[in-house]
Write a protein that holds these residues in place. Structure first.
Motif, mmCIF file in Angstrom:
data_model
loop_
_atom_site.group_PDB
_atom_site.id
_atom_site.type_symbol
_atom_site.label_atom_id
_atom_site.label_comp_id
_atom_site.label_asym_id
_atom_site.label_seq_id
_atom_site.Cartn_x
_atom_site.Cartn_y
_atom_site.Cartn_z
ATOM 1 N N GLY A 116 0.804 -1.207 0.000
ATOM 2 C CA GLY A 116 0.000 0.000 0.000
ATOM 3 C C GLY A 116 0.837 1.256 0.000
ATOM 4 O O GLY A 116 0.539 2.223 -0.704
ATOM 5 N N ALA A 117 1.890 1.265 0.799
ATOM 6 C CA ALA A 117 2.819 2.396 0.875
ATOM 7 C C ALA A 117 4.228 1.823 0.940
ATOM 8 O O ALA A 117 4.539 1.056 1.859
ATOM 9 N N LEU A 118 5.059 2.150 -0.017
ATOM 10 C CA LEU A 118 6.377 1.540 -0.138
ATOM 11 C C LEU A 118 7.288 1.966 1.003
ATOM 12 O O LEU A 118 7.592 3.145 1.177
ATOM 13 N N ASP A 119 7.740 0.976 1.770
ATOM 14 C CA ASP A 119 8.785 1.174 2.772
ATOM 15 C C ASP A 119 10.066 0.610 2.171
ATOM 16 O O ASP A 119 10.189 -0.608 1.994
ATOM 17 N N VAL A 120 10.998 1.477 1.866
ATOM 18 C CA VAL A 120 12.196 1.063 1.135
ATOM 19 C C VAL A 120 13.010 0.051 1.927
ATOM 20 O O VAL A 120 13.554 -0.909 1.364
#
Length: 356
Positions: A116-120
């Motif tokens: 859903g939200a890219l966490d590198v």
């Protein structure tokens, strides 16, 4: 069309898609992919497609074999325990082990990472595991897709899919047509749960009110998460060596979802059955512990988990010793677990019982 009441310029990032984060991830994983390079591969990332030169691999009459798979709800444990560096190995293993059972040498791999939200940091950890798995299988990581989809996943959630392609000489495709009565069934030990049965595992753990950081009740010295997240064993190099150095392997079975009962029949002619002696090996502690926690009947255990046998090798009786010695020399724990016999009823017939 409704005007923007705030007159504020809108951006993709404001909608939840961070292109810069995606670019940073590509920068981080590029060296990982490069480290998986093998004959025939171009491991440079960023193109529209990955390239592979099959001619460079010196096959005579190759047939391509493709497989794709995921990791299932084992991912939920990785996410909740914040331990992401091994599920990538599982992803590769589930695909390349399916290639080797057809006699195919894995050549290249692609991954799909959706969130859903890219966490590198998280994504980088996951893909580092994919690279480790690819190196274990001598399989080049030549591309993939990172999909950032706001509102499609909960906070911190992600999903994985893997795609592997291999090649086998047309004359060496498995299973062979000469699987017959009297053939020996060898089992190769698993590393643990591998990547199947985790919906039941999670239900049992929740019912016992255990936490992922708790000491494992199955294996001393490990947390529960570390124990359950032990990566799926990759059998590629050892089995390829046995295929190349011996002539006795007639069929292979990757023991995944459905266990013995669902997977063994896939390589058997209709007139043959596999007779499996369950007393031939000891049930590893993690399976024994889960069985006790859930009061799981033996039949259910066998069709849900690998029960300590991750790969099955069907060999001619006169070649069983040579194949076993070769696999043992490659680091596999080899157990003779049964024979092939004329079918009287079920395709898989059990004798004895799983010993704890």
């Amino acid at each position: 069309m409704t005007d923007n009441p705030t007159h504020t310029p809108q951006t993709y990032a404001a909608a939840g898609v961070d292109i810069e984060a995606g670019n940073e991830l590509v920068r981080r994983i590029a060296p990982m992919a490069k480290a998986t390079a093998r004959t025939g591969s171009d491991s440079k990332l960023g193109g529209f497609g990955g390239l592979f030169d099959l001619a460079a691999c010196n096959f005579d009459d190759p047939v391509l074999v493709a497989a794709n798979d995921g990791v299932g709800t084992k991912l939920r444990i990785a996410i909740q325990a914040n331990k992401h560096d091994t599920v990538g190995i599982d992803l590769v293993a589930m695909c390349v082990n399916d290639l080797i059972v057809q006699g195919a040498e894995p050549l290249f791999f692609l991954d799909y990472f959706a969130t859903g939200a890219l966490d590198v940091e998280t994504a980088s950890d996951v893909i580092s595991g994919i690279a480790v798995g690819c190196k274990q299988a001598n399989c080049a990581l030549i591309g993939g897709e990172t999909a950032e989809m706001p509102s499609m996943y909960g906070d911190g959630d992600y999903d994985l899919a893997g795609f592997a392609v291999g090649a086998v000489e047309r004359t060496a495709i498995l299973p062979r047509k000469d699987v017959g009565a009297g053939d020996v069934v060898l089992g190769l030990a698993s590393s643990g749960l591998h990547s199947n049965g985790f919906s039941l595992v999670r239900k049992l753990i929740a019912a016992d009110n255990l936490q992922w950081q708790d000491a494992s009740p199955f294996t001393p010295g490990l947390t529960l998460a570390e124990d359950l997240l032990e990566p799926t064993r990759i059998y590629v190099r050892s089995v390829l060596a046995a295929l190349q150095q011996t002539s006795g392997i007639k069929a292979l079975v990757h023991v995944t979802g459905g266990g013995f009962q669902e997977n063994l029949p896939r390589i058997l002619p209709d007139n043959l059955a596999a007779e499996i002696n369950l007393s031939a090996w000891r049930l590893p502690p993690v399976f024994a512990g889960l069985q006790d926690m859930g009061n799981i009947e033996q039949h259910e255990l066998l069709r849900t988990f690998n029960c300590g046998i991750g790969m099955i090798v069907i060999v001619g009786a006169d070649q069983a010793a040579a194949v076993s010695q070769c696999l043992d020399a490659q680091g596999e724990e080899v157990i003779e677990i049964g024979t092939i016999a004329p079918r009287q009823g079920e395709a898989v017939v059990f004798s004895g019982s799983l010993e704890k």
